[in-house]
Scaffold this motif. Structure first.
Motif, PDB file in Angstrom:
ATOM      1  N   GLY A 147       3.905  -3.162   8.900  1.00 29.53           N
ATOM      2  CA  GLY A 147       5.182  -3.206   8.760  1.00 29.53           C
ATOM      3  C   GLY A 147       5.363  -2.690   6.947  1.00 29.53           C
ATOM      4  N   LEU A 148       4.400  -2.597   6.390  1.00 30.34           N
ATOM      5  CA  LEU A 148       4.334  -2.419   4.675  1.00 30.34           C
ATOM      6  C   LEU A 148       3.696  -1.102   4.589  1.00 30.34           C
ATOM      7  CD1 LEU A 148       4.762  -5.619   4.362  1.00 30.34           C
ATOM      8  CD2 LEU A 148       3.802  -5.425   2.167  1.00 30.34           C
ATOM      9  N   ASP A 149       4.480  -0.511   3.676  1.00 28.06           N
ATOM     10  CA  ASP A 149       3.900   0.915   3.316  1.00 28.06           C
ATOM     11  C   ASP A 149       3.441   0.857   1.952  1.00 28.06           C
ATOM     12  OD1 ASP A 149       4.098   3.634   4.072  1.00 28.06           O
ATOM     13  OD2 ASP A 149       4.971   3.979   2.105  1.00 28.06           O
ATOM     14  N   PHE A 150       2.490   1.521   1.688  1.00 25.13           N
ATOM     15  CA  PHE A 150       1.729   1.618   0.222  1.00 25.13           C
ATOM     16  C   PHE A 150       2.721   1.957  -0.540  1.00 25.13           C
ATOM     17  CE2 PHE A 150      -1.091   3.507  -2.974  1.00 25.13           C
ATOM     18  CZ  PHE A 150      -1.571   2.437  -3.410  1.00 25.13           C
ATOM     19  N   GLN A 151       3.293   3.405  -0.371  1.00 25.85           N
ATOM     20  CA  GLN A 151       4.068   4.178  -1.655  1.00 25.85           C
ATOM     21  C   GLN A 151       5.320   3.031  -1.889  1.00 25.85           C
ATOM     22  OE1 GLN A 151       2.931   7.362  -1.894  1.00 25.85           O
ATOM     23  NE2 GLN A 151       4.085   7.238  -3.840  1.00 25.85           N
ATOM     24  N   ASP A 152       5.939   2.855  -0.688  1.00 26.02           N
ATOM     25  CA  ASP A 152       7.540   2.132  -0.746  1.00 26.02           C
ATOM     26  C   ASP A 152       7.348   0.657  -1.377  1.00 26.02           C
ATOM     27  OD1 ASP A 152       8.458   4.227   0.114  1.00 26.02           O
ATOM     28  OD2 ASP A 152       9.026   3.770   2.126  1.00 26.02           O
ATOM     29  N   ASP A 153       6.364  -0.162  -0.821  1.00 28.86           N
ATOM     30  CA  ASP A 153       6.433  -1.643  -1.139  1.00 28.86           C
ATOM     31  C   ASP A 153       5.346  -1.846  -2.353  1.00 28.86           C
ATOM     32  OD1 ASP A 153       8.163  -2.201   1.032  1.00 28.86           O
ATOM     33  OD2 ASP A 153       6.578  -1.924   2.423  1.00 28.86           O
ATOM     34  N   ILE A 154       4.015  -1.462  -2.111  1.00 31.55           N
ATOM     35  CA  ILE A 154       2.929  -1.850  -3.101  1.00 31.55           C
ATOM     36  C   ILE A 154       3.236  -1.129  -4.363  1.00 31.55           C
ATOM     37  CG2 ILE A 154       0.547  -2.056  -3.419  1.00 31.55           C
ATOM     38  CD1 ILE A 154       1.120  -3.382  -1.072  1.00 31.55           C
ATOM     39  N   ILE A 155       3.615   0.254  -4.359  1.00 30.56           N
ATOM     40  CA  ILE A 155       3.623   0.782  -5.630  1.00 30.56           C
ATOM     41  C   ILE A 155       4.841   0.309  -6.464  1.00 30.56           C
ATOM     42  CG2 ILE A 155       4.010   3.143  -6.719  1.00 30.56           C
ATOM     43  CD1 ILE A 155       1.354   3.175  -5.856  1.00 30.56           C
ATOM     44  N   ALA A 191       4.159 -11.116   3.599  1.00 31.10           N
ATOM     45  CA  ALA A 191       3.661 -10.111   2.726  1.00 31.10           C
ATOM     46  C   ALA A 191       4.777  -9.265   1.973  1.00 31.10           C
ATOM     47  CB  ALA A 191       2.712  -9.108   3.407  1.00 31.10           C
ATOM     48  N   ALA A 192       5.957  -8.882   2.890  1.00 36.42           N
ATOM     49  CA  ALA A 192       7.027  -8.125   2.108  1.00 36.42           C
ATOM     50  C   ALA A 192       7.830  -9.021   1.202  1.00 36.42           C
ATOM     51  CB  ALA A 192       8.053  -7.762   3.396  1.00 36.42           C
ATOM     52  N   SER A 193       7.906 -10.213   1.343  1.00 35.12           N
ATOM     53  CA  SER A 193       8.934 -10.911   0.343  1.00 35.12           C
ATOM     54  C   SER A 193       7.796 -10.942  -0.879  1.00 35.12           C
ATOM     55  CB  SER A 193       9.470 -12.236   1.001  1.00 35.12           C
ATOM     56  OG  SER A 193       8.338 -12.926   1.733  1.00 35.12           O
ATOM     57  N   LEU A 194       6.635 -11.416  -0.880  1.00 40.21           N
ATOM     58  CA  LEU A 194       5.901 -11.736  -1.908  1.00 40.21           C
ATOM     59  C   LEU A 194       5.669 -10.034  -2.617  1.00 40.21           C
ATOM     60  CD1 LEU A 194       2.953 -13.900  -0.535  1.00 40.21           C
ATOM     61  CD2 LEU A 194       4.393 -14.137  -2.574  1.00 40.21           C
ATOM     62  N   VAL A 195       5.223  -9.025  -1.976  1.00 38.11           N
ATOM     63  CA  VAL A 195       4.978  -7.850  -2.571  1.00 38.11           C
ATOM     64  C   VAL A 195       6.250  -7.227  -2.966  1.00 38.11           C
ATOM     65  CG1 VAL A 195       4.306  -5.474  -2.139  1.00 38.11           C
ATOM     66  CG2 VAL A 195       2.890  -7.427  -1.394  1.00 38.11           C
ATOM     67  N   ARG A 196       7.299  -7.283  -2.505  1.00 33.30           N
ATOM     68  CA  ARG A 196       8.512  -6.759  -3.070  1.00 33.30           C
ATOM     69  C   ARG A 196       9.036  -7.343  -4.132  1.00 33.30           C
ATOM     70  NH1 ARG A 196      11.619  -4.908   2.473  1.00 33.30           N
ATOM     71  NH2 ARG A 196       9.983  -3.251   3.350  1.00 33.30           N
ATOM     72  N   MET A 251      15.055   1.113  -5.694  1.00 31.64           N
ATOM     73  CA  MET A 251      14.013   1.728  -5.157  1.00 31.64           C
ATOM     74  C   MET A 251      14.363   1.527  -3.635  1.00 31.64           C
ATOM     75  SD  MET A 251      11.216  -0.578  -7.211  1.00 31.64           S
ATOM     76  CE  MET A 251      10.361   0.052  -8.611  1.00 31.64           C
ATOM     77  N   PHE A 252      14.936   0.323  -3.274  1.00 32.89           N
ATOM     78  CA  PHE A 252      15.000  -0.054  -1.773  1.00 32.89           C
ATOM     79  C   PHE A 252      16.551   0.384  -1.326  1.00 32.89           C
ATOM     80  CE2 PHE A 252      11.780  -2.863  -3.289  1.00 32.89           C
ATOM     81  CZ  PHE A 252      10.820  -2.433  -2.740  1.00 32.89           C
ATOM     82  N   GLY A 253      17.435   0.461  -2.069  1.00 35.58           N
ATOM     83  CA  GLY A 253      18.897   0.419  -1.673  1.00 35.58           C
ATOM     84  C   GLY A 253      19.499   1.863  -1.844  1.00 35.58           C
ATOM     85  N   ASP A 254      20.311   2.068  -1.112  1.00 34.07           N
ATOM     86  CA  ASP A 254      21.075   3.471  -1.377  1.00 34.07           C
ATOM     87  C   ASP A 254      21.907   3.576  -2.194  1.00 34.07           C
ATOM     88  OD1 ASP A 254      19.255   4.280   0.906  1.00 34.07           O
ATOM     89  OD2 ASP A 254      20.711   3.519   2.268  1.00 34.07           O
ATOM     90  N   ILE A 275      -2.987  -5.447   2.989  1.00 35.12           N
ATOM     91  CA  ILE A 275      -1.734  -5.502   3.093  1.00 35.12           C
ATOM     92  C   ILE A 275      -0.932  -4.384   3.634  1.00 35.12           C
ATOM     93  CG2 ILE A 275       0.380  -6.389   2.009  1.00 35.12           C
ATOM     94  CD1 ILE A 275      -1.171  -8.028   0.272  1.00 35.12           C
ATOM     95  N   SER A 276      -1.282  -3.228   3.189  1.00 35.47           N
ATOM     96  CA  SER A 276      -0.279  -1.940   3.553  1.00 35.47           C
ATOM     97  C   SER A 276      -1.346  -1.085   4.367  1.00 35.47           C
ATOM     98  CB  SER A 276      -0.159  -1.188   2.232  1.00 35.47           C
ATOM     99  OG  SER A 276      -1.042  -0.694   1.945  1.00 35.47           O
ATOM    100  N   ASN A 277      -0.741  -0.059   4.802  1.00 32.00           N
ATOM    101  CA  ASN A 277      -1.291   0.822   5.597  1.00 32.00           C
ATOM    102  C   ASN A 277      -1.979   2.073   5.150  1.00 32.00           C
ATOM    103  OD1 ASN A 277       0.870   2.041   4.693  1.00 32.00           O
ATOM    104  ND2 ASN A 277       1.929   2.440   6.477  1.00 32.00           N
ATOM    105  N   LEU A 278      -2.433   1.778   3.803  1.00 34.55           N
ATOM    106  CA  LEU A 278      -3.131   2.807   3.174  1.00 34.55           C
ATOM    107  C   LEU A 278      -4.515   3.273   3.848  1.00 34.55           C
ATOM    108  CD1 LEU A 278      -2.718   4.633   0.585  1.00 34.55           C
ATOM    109  CD2 LEU A 278      -4.492   3.105  -0.558  1.00 34.55           C
ATOM    110  N   SER A 279      -5.191   2.314   4.385  1.00 37.48           N
ATOM    111  CA  SER A 279      -6.473   2.538   4.994  1.00 37.48           C
ATOM    112  C   SER A 279      -6.472   3.370   6.177  1.00 37.48           C
ATOM    113  CB  SER A 279      -7.140   1.573   5.301  1.00 37.48           C
ATOM    114  OG  SER A 279      -6.445   0.546   6.115  1.00 37.48           O
ATOM    115  N   SER A 280      -5.243   3.260   6.821  1.00 35.87           N
ATOM    116  CA  SER A 280      -5.044   4.051   8.050  1.00 35.87           C
ATOM    117  C   SER A 280      -4.381   5.185   8.039  1.00 35.87           C
ATOM    118  CB  SER A 280      -4.489   3.066   9.219  1.00 35.87           C
ATOM    119  OG  SER A 280      -2.880   3.075   8.625  1.00 35.87           O
ATOM    120  N   LEU A 281      -4.139   5.808   6.768  1.00 41.13           N
ATOM    121  CA  LEU A 281      -3.390   6.854   6.489  1.00 41.13           C
ATOM    122  C   LEU A 281      -3.951   7.974   5.778  1.00 41.13           C
ATOM    123  CD1 LEU A 281       0.151   6.482   7.190  1.00 41.13           C
ATOM    124  CD2 LEU A 281      -0.017   8.094   5.453  1.00 41.13           C
ATOM    125  N   SER A 282      -4.207   9.230   6.198  1.00 44.22           N
ATOM    126  CA  SER A 282      -4.861  10.104   5.172  1.00 44.22           C
ATOM    127  C   SER A 282      -4.264  11.547   5.389  1.00 44.22           C
ATOM    128  CB  SER A 282      -6.531  10.272   5.386  1.00 44.22           C
ATOM    129  OG  SER A 282      -6.645  10.436   6.765  1.00 44.22           O
TER     130      SER A 282
END
Lengths: 260, 152
Positions: A191-199, A91-96, A256-259, B29-36
Motif C-alpha cells: 500500500g505504501l510507495d517509496f517515492q510518494d509516501d516515504i520521500i 503506516a500511511a497515517s504515520l509516514v504521511r 504532494m497528494f492532492g490535485d 514499510i514501503s515497496n522499495l525492496s521489491s522494485l528495481s
C-alpha cells in the motif's frame, strides 16, 4: 478613532519590520553555515542538545501514537472485516502525516523553546554583545550551529517517530488483537510507495525542521532583553511554530497528494 | 577528555538510529525492496475496458507479482484502453501470453493476471499482448443476469 488607526498602522508596520528582520537574520545565518563545517565540534554539541535530548520524548510518543492507531484502527476496520489492512492504515497515517507533524510539534516544544530561551538569555545577559566586542560574529558562532543541528535532527527524529509508531501498531495489532503478522507487513508494503509516501514525508520533516529552527532562533535573537521578554519570546516560539507547522503541512499535503 | 567522548558516542548513536529508521522505512514499510527499475521491460496490452485498474496495480504471473502497471491511456482510433506495464526482465514471456484483469477478493484491488501460452518466441519489449480479457464490471453482469431471467 484616530487612536485606533494609529494602533493599526503601528502594528502593521512593526509586523512588517519583524518580517524584514527575520529575513535578514535567515540570510545571514544561511551564509554563516559554511563556517560551521570547518568547526564540527560546535555542531556536535548542538546535535546533542537538540537531537539526542529530544530522542526520548520522540520515541516514547511515537510508540504510544502507533499503539493508539493500532487499537482504534482495529476496532473500526474489524467492523468491515478488513483488519488485515491495519498495517497500511497505521503506516500511511504515520509516514504521511502524524510522523512529520507530531514530531515537529514535540520538537518545537522540546528543542525550539529551549533554543529561544538560551539565545534570549544570552542576549539579556549581554553575552552576544560581548562576543561582538571581541569581533566574534555571534551568528556564526552561536546561531549557525544550532540552526544546522535543528535542520539535521528533525528528519531523523521524524523517521524514528514513524518507525517506532509502526512497531507500536504491530505490538497492539499483531501481538494483542491477533491480526496476522504476514498480512500486516505485506499489505503495508503493497500500500505504501517509496517515492510518494516515504520521500514526501521526509521532505515535510525537512521543511518543518527549517521552519522551527528559524522561528525559535529568530525569536530568541529578537527578544526584548529582559526576563519578561525572554519568557514572551519562548511562548511565541511554541505558538508560532505550531501554527507554521500545521499551515505548512496543509500546503505541502495539497501539493504532494492532492490535485489542487 | 571523557566528557567529549560520551558526547560523541551519544550523537553517533542518535544519528545512526535515525539513519536506521530511514532505512527501515525504505525497506520494511514501503515497496522499495521489491522494485528495481533498471532490470525491467515494458509490455503493452489493449483492453476493451480496463475497469478499476490503476497505475501501480500489480501484474502477476501464476499468482506471483512480477511487475506493475505504469500507464493507462486511450487509443484514440479504436477507443480501447492501452495498459502499459513494467515486468522484471528475468521473466521472459511467450508472445502468445494472454492478459486478464481480475479482482483480488470481493472488494479488493484489480490486477492483471498473465497466462503464458505455448509459443517458442518471447514477447518483444514494448510489444503488444494480443489476447486480453477485460475487467468484469459488476453492473454489466447483473444486467446480463436480469436479461437472461426475463427471457426465460
Amino acid at each position: 478613532m484616530i487612536q485606533f488607526l494609529q494602533n493599526l498602522g503601528n502594528s502593521t508596520l512593526s509586523s512588517f519590520a519583524k518580517l524584514g528582520r527575520s529575513s535578514f537574520f535567515l540570510i545571514h545565518t544561511l551564509t554563516a553555515i559554511s563556517g560551521v563545517i570547518l568547526r564540527p565540534r560546535l555542531l556536535l554539541k548542538q546535535l546533542f542538545s537538540v537531537g539526542v535530548l529530544s530522542f526520548l520524548i520522540i520515541t516514547i510518543s511515537g510508540l504510544f501514537v502507533g499503539m493508539v492507531l493500532g487499537l482504534q484502527g482495529f476496532y473500526i476496520l474489524s467492523d468491515f472485516g478488513a483488519e488485515e489492512t491495519l498495517g497500511v492504515m497505521v503506516a500511511a497515517s504515520l509516514v504521511r502525516e502524524l510522523g512529520p507533524v507530531v514530531s515537529a510539534l514535540l520538537f518545537a516544544g522540546r528543542a525550539g523553546s529551549a533554543l529561544t530561551a538560551e539565545i534570549g538569555l544570552m542576549k539579556a545577559t549581554e553575552q552576544l554583545s560581548g562576543m561582538e566586542m571581541m569581533a566574534i560574529d555571534p551568528i556564526k558562532r552561536i546561531i549557525a550551529p544550532r540552526f544546522l543541528a535543528g535542520f539535521i535532527s528533525m528528519p531523523l527524529l521524524s523517521a524514528l517517530f514513524s518507525s517506532i509508531g509502526v512497531m507500536g501498531g504491530h505490538i497492539v495489532g499483531v501481538g494483542i488483537l491477533g491480526v496476522d503478522d504476514g498480512s500486516y507487513w505485506s499489505q503495508m508494503q503493497a500500500g505504501l510507495d517509496f517515492q510518494d509516501d516515504i520521500i514526501n514525508g521526509i521532505i515535510k520533516s525537512i521543511v518543518f525542521g527549517f521552519a522551527i529552527s528559524w522561528i525559535s532562533l529568530f525569536e530568541g535573537y529578537d527578544a526584548i532583553p529582559t526576563s519578561e521578554g525572554v519568557s514572551r519570546a519562548t511562548t511565541r516560539t511554541v505558538v508560532n511554530s505550531a501554527f507554521t507547522i500545521l499551515g505548512l503541512d496543509f500546503i505541502l499535503t495539497a501539493l504532494m497528494f492532492g490535485d489542487i | 577528555m571523557q566528557n567529549t567522548k560520551t558526547l560523541d558516542t551519544l550523537v553517533g548513536l542518535f544519528v545512526a538510529s535515525g539513519i536506521a529508521a530511514l532505512f527501515f522505512m525504505a525497506m520494511q514499510i514501503s515497496n522499495l525492496s521489491s522494485l528495481s527499475d533498471d532490470t525491467t521491460y515494458t509490455v503493452l496490452a489493449r483492453f476493451e475496458n480496463s475497469g478499476g485498474l490503476k497505475v501501480k496495480s500489480s501484474v502477476s504471473l501464476a499468482g506471483v507479482n512480477i511487475g506493475r502497471v505504469i500507464n493507462i491511456s486511450i487509443d484514440k482510433e479504436t477507443f480501447q484502453s492501452i495498459v502499459k506495464m513494467q515486468i522484471e526482465s528475468q521473466y521472459s514471456l511467450p508472445d502468445d501470453t494472454s492478459a486478464s484483469i481480475f479482482t483480488a477478493g470481493l472488494l479488493g484491488e484489480q490486477y492483471i493476471s498473465l497466462e503464458p501460452g505455448g509459443s517458442e518466441d518471447a514477447i518483444e519489449p514494448n510489444g503488444f499482448i494480443d489476447i486480453t480479457q477485460s475487467a468484469l464490471v459488476l453492473e454489466e453482469i447483473i444486467g446480463q443476469f436480469l436479461v437472461d431471467k426475463a427471457s426465460e
